[in-house]
Enzyme design. Structure first.
Site, PDB file in Angstrom:
ATOM      1  N   HIS A 198     -27.451  -2.547  -8.058  1.00 20.42           N
ATOM      2  CA  HIS A 198     -27.333  -1.850  -9.343  1.00 20.42           C
ATOM      3  C   HIS A 198     -25.897  -1.963  -9.839  1.00 20.42           C
ATOM      4  O   HIS A 198     -24.954  -1.714  -9.086  1.00 20.42           O
ATOM      5  CB  HIS A 198     -27.709  -0.371  -9.190  1.00 20.42           C
ATOM      6  CG  HIS A 198     -27.355   0.465 -10.397  1.00 20.42           C
ATOM      7  ND1 HIS A 198     -26.466   1.522 -10.334  1.00 20.42           N
ATOM      8  CD2 HIS A 198     -27.772   0.388 -11.689  1.00 20.42           C
ATOM      9  CE1 HIS A 198     -26.349   2.053 -11.529  1.00 20.42           C
ATOM     10  NE2 HIS A 198     -27.134   1.391 -12.368  1.00 20.42           N
ATOM     11  N   SER A 199     -25.709  -2.376 -11.083  1.00 16.03           N
ATOM     12  CA  SER A 199     -24.389  -2.399 -11.707  1.00 16.03           C
ATOM     13  C   SER A 199     -23.413  -3.235 -10.872  1.00 16.03           C
ATOM     14  O   SER A 199     -23.647  -4.417 -10.648  1.00 16.03           O
ATOM     15  CB  SER A 199     -23.912  -0.961 -11.915  1.00 16.03           C
ATOM     16  OG  SER A 199     -22.823  -0.902 -12.803  1.00 16.03           O
ATOM     17  N   LEU A 200     -22.316  -2.633 -10.384  1.00 10.82           N
ATOM     18  CA  LEU A 200     -21.378  -3.369  -9.535  1.00 10.82           C
ATOM     19  C   LEU A 200     -22.091  -3.959  -8.330  1.00 10.82           C
ATOM     20  O   LEU A 200     -21.799  -5.092  -7.918  1.00 10.82           O
ATOM     21  CB  LEU A 200     -20.240  -2.447  -9.078  1.00 10.82           C
ATOM     22  CG  LEU A 200     -19.276  -3.011  -8.029  1.00 10.82           C
ATOM     23  CD1 LEU A 200     -18.578  -4.268  -8.534  1.00 10.82           C
ATOM     24  CD2 LEU A 200     -18.256  -1.947  -7.611  1.00 10.82           C
ATOM     25  N   SER A 219     -27.509  -5.133 -14.636  1.00 10.73           N
ATOM     26  CA  SER A 219     -26.371  -5.913 -14.140  1.00 10.73           C
ATOM     27  C   SER A 219     -26.699  -7.389 -14.305  1.00 10.73           C
ATOM     28  O   SER A 219     -27.784  -7.832 -13.940  1.00 10.73           O
ATOM     29  CB  SER A 219     -26.134  -5.585 -12.659  1.00 10.73           C
ATOM     30  OG  SER A 219     -25.110  -6.383 -12.112  1.00 10.73           O
ATOM     31  N   GLY A 250     -25.078  -5.060  -8.214  1.00  8.23           N
ATOM     32  CA  GLY A 250     -25.779  -6.241  -8.673  1.00  8.23           C
ATOM     33  C   GLY A 250     -24.847  -7.435  -8.797  1.00  8.23           C
ATOM     34  O   GLY A 250     -25.223  -8.579  -8.495  1.00  8.23           O
TER      35      GLY A 250
END
Length: 306
Positions: free
Chosen positions: A122-124, A148, A126
């Site tokens: 998720h996000s970072l 992401s 990812g």
């Protein structure tokens, strides 16, 4: 991997999982493990990696759904949750997170050499998973990126101004930690962060990032996580990394996420040869906050064809 319950950690472990830690050469990563039914126990695991300033509890709602089909391990990245912090004088570089993931897989999931694992970030997280998958495609069966799609980038001409900001902040250090009377107060403040959370989601996520301090609580997360990074990738470098992903990949795009108005996203997506994109309702934490069923259903279809 060792399963354990950490004493005085300031958080409660959900009943359906176990606290875990994975010693590496220079740091120990912590996390949470969900074990599947007997018939799925021999399947290669799914590793989950959270976003910036979050922790393994980011997957508290998604992981049990995935664990019905395979072992699931959600990792606290260095400096987050219950994982170790970088030594004094060090910073939190993106590529060091990728290095941690690489060492974790080599040391604790060696069977991935013959039976590749699945990565969900998720996000970072990812971004980290995508970079690892690009570098080691033979070790990753499927890649999932939640809100992401590649690293943040800066034009080459901003390299030196970025470096200056980072070095100045490193010299100045972090402000004294804010002290909260209780974890609930910290959770209420987190509700209004850069990516807002509901009270329910914040109450799930925040306790794992806190520790007792005198008569109150402070953030367990390393304050250096908020320092500017000294060197960022250019868009050309990001595009090259995405084009190197040969693993089948899923981009879960949140309709109200942080990438909603990001320019050039379609261009990035077109670079990944085997990319599936699924739009889901919700914000940046669509896998944790609100109705998470669309996210879990999309990921289960992609990973397990169910």
């Amino acid at each position: 991997m060792n399963d354990t319950v950490l004493p005085d950690s300031g958080h409660e472990v959900p009943a359906d999982c176990r606290e875990a830690h994975w010693p590496l050469e220079n740091i120990t990563l912590a996390g949470l493990s969900w074990h599947p039914p007997r018939e799925a126990a021999t399947r290669q695991p799914v590793l989950m990696v959270h976003g910036w300033l979050d922790n393994a509890m980011s997957f508290a709602r998604l992981a049990p759904e995935i664990a019905a089909h395979a072992p699931v391990h959600a990792i606290d990245m260095a400096g987050h949750g219950q994982s170790g912090h970088r030594p004094p004088g060090y910073s939190y570089w993106l590529m060091d997170y990728v290095g941690d993931l690489s060492e974790l897989i080599d040391s604790h999931f060696p069977h991935s050499e013959k039976e590749p694992i699945d990565l969900v970030g998720h996000s970072l997280g990812g971004i980290v998973c995508a970079l690892y998958a690009a570098a080691f495609p033979e070790r990753v069966r499927r890649l999932v990126m939640i809100d992401s799609l590649g690293a943040l980038s800066r034009p080459a001409e901003e390299t030196i101004p970025q470096l200056r900001r980072a070095l100045q902040k490193k010299r100045n250090g972090s402000a004294p930690p804010a002290i909260y009377p209780d974890v609930e107060t910290a959770a209420r403040i987190r509700e209004g962060g850069l990516s807002p959370l509901s009270a329910e989601a914040a109450s799930l996520l925040v306790p794992r990032n806190m520790r007792s301090y005198g008569v109150g609580y402070v953030w367990q997360t390393d304050a250096r996580l908020r320092h500017p990074t000294a060197l960022m990738m250019t868009e050309q470098q990001v595009e090259a990394s995405l084009a190197a992903i040969k693993t089948p990949a899923l981009f879960v795009r949140a309709e109200e996420g942080l990438l909603t108005y990001r320019k050039g996203l379609d261009q990035r997506a077109a670079l990944i040869p085997e990319l599936t994109t699924v739009d889901v309702p919700g914000g940046h934490h669509c896998h944790l906050d609100g109705d998470t069923t669309p996210v879990s259903d999309a990921i289960k279809r992609f990973l397990f064809d169910v």
